[in-house]
Motif scaffolding. Sequence first.
Motif, PDB file in Angstrom:
ATOM      1  N   VAL A  48      19.979  30.317  43.350  1.00  0.00           N
ATOM      2  CA  VAL A  48      20.955  29.721  44.260  1.00  0.00           C
ATOM      3  C   VAL A  48      20.482  29.826  45.706  1.00  0.00           C
ATOM      4  N   LEU A  70      25.162  19.183  42.426  1.00  0.00           N
ATOM      5  CA  LEU A  70      25.180  18.168  41.374  1.00  0.00           C
ATOM      6  C   LEU A  70      25.474  16.790  41.949  1.00  0.00           C
ATOM      7  N   PHE A 110      28.109  24.372  43.117  1.00  0.00           N
ATOM      8  CA  PHE A 110      27.674  23.547  41.979  1.00  0.00           C
ATOM      9  C   PHE A 110      27.935  22.071  42.251  1.00  0.00           C
ATOM     10  N   MET A 155      19.914  25.000  42.547  1.00  0.00           N
ATOM     11  CA  MET A 155      21.305  25.352  42.816  1.00  0.00           C
ATOM     12  C   MET A 155      22.196  25.083  41.600  1.00  0.00           C
ATOM     13  N   VAL A 156      21.986  23.964  40.939  1.00  0.00           N
ATOM     14  CA  VAL A 156      22.788  23.653  39.742  1.00  0.00           C
ATOM     15  C   VAL A 156      22.552  24.704  38.662  1.00  0.00           C
ATOM     16  N   THR A 206      23.970  28.234  39.827  1.00  0.00           N
ATOM     17  CA  THR A 206      25.431  28.375  39.824  1.00  0.00           C
ATOM     18  C   THR A 206      25.990  28.401  38.408  1.00  0.00           C
ATOM     19  N   VAL A 207      25.432  27.587  37.518  1.00  0.00           N
ATOM     20  CA  VAL A 207      25.872  27.631  36.116  1.00  0.00           C
ATOM     21  C   VAL A 207      25.573  29.008  35.516  1.00  0.00           C
ATOM     22  N   ALA A 264      28.031  31.585  36.986  1.00  0.00           N
ATOM     23  CA  ALA A 264      29.362  31.436  36.400  1.00  0.00           C
ATOM     24  C   ALA A 264      29.402  32.043  35.000  1.00  0.00           C
ATOM     25  N   VAL A 306      31.472  29.414  43.596  1.00  0.00           N
ATOM     26  CA  VAL A 306      30.407  28.988  42.683  1.00  0.00           C
ATOM     27  C   VAL A 306      30.601  27.519  42.306  1.00  0.00           C
ATOM     28  N   LEU A 307      31.850  27.137  42.022  1.00  0.00           N
ATOM     29  CA  LEU A 307      32.149  25.744  41.687  1.00  0.00           C
ATOM     30  C   LEU A 307      31.822  24.826  42.861  1.00  0.00           C
TER      31      LEU A 307
END
Length: 354
Positions: free
Chosen positions: A215, A298, A294, A259-260, A263-264, A267, A290-291
């Motif tokens: 991240v 994205l 993301f 980053m995607v 963050t996934v 989470a 986090v969302l």
Amino acid sequence: MQAELLQEARRQAEICNACRYCEGYCSVFPALHEERFFTDANLTQLANLCHNCRGCYYACQYTAPHEFDLNLPKALAEVRQDSWESFAWPGGIATLFQKNGVMIALATIVGFALLFLAFRALGSAGGDGFYAVLSHSAMVAIFLPAFLFPLVSLGVSLTRYWRATGGSKITWTQIVDAFGSAAKMRNLAGGHGDGCNFEDEDRFSQARRLAHQAVMYGFLLCFASTSAGTVMHYVFDLQAPYGLFSLPKLLGIPGGILMVLGTVWLAGLKLKADKNLGAVSAWGGEMGFVLLLFLVALSGLLLYALGSTAAMPAMLAIHLGSVLSFFLLTPYSKMAHGFYRLAALVRDAQRKGV
């Protein structure tokens, strides 16, 4: 700050100071063991130095059902969260975000996205690519204040933190030491370099450290991409949109992917971890942040993929809404923890005499 949180952290820190079993676990314990008694300033610094890896909890012989009922990661997390809310400027918003982070993040993104779509409905901006939806000058007028606001807000907040913890004049050596520790996520590596027990008490893992690095470095690449685009526009008069092999794309696409994925991963780790070893009241705010990250990453990747299709204006509105929400919520979201942690690492470098 709430006196009961500090008092409970003080009780637990005094027991840990007497035991000293966890001395080599992370930077918290050498700093803790230097103290004979704990002031509010000491505890605030220790709390922000803690990375909540939880290794000390699972190694501790004085956790429940022992009468001492130690849970140092939770005690420090609650003091840390309370310190962010107390030092935040303007005040009040941070507490609200921590309790309702996911809903606030989604609401602000949707609200700003609808606003940008409304701008689109008023007519084309007359430019090429993204600028056909919203002109470059309009983007600058909207996002420049939104970028400057968190810098000012965080500057005020960190100044309050520095004064509260008794920080002194900073040297370049201390800054380099702090940034080196942050770049390596040194305190998430565990005392012996095996990682920590954040998501699984029975084994050590580097997962949280690697997810944070994905991240962090993804965000830095995206920031470098935006900076490169700004220089190309204003210095070299090279107008967007840019091609695949341009510097903004070569930096931004890998950054967005990191980053995607990061963050996934984060989470997933948070969903597996024990909420009761952190600040329970802040869990929603942490997931909201986090969302938010993301969706920023994205939507940016999808915007590039859909840039030549009819879906581009809607995706641009979502992406711009996500980015604007991220900027405006930064001082009150978990993003602020990176700045506080850097300040705590600089303060710790001063303690070590660096």
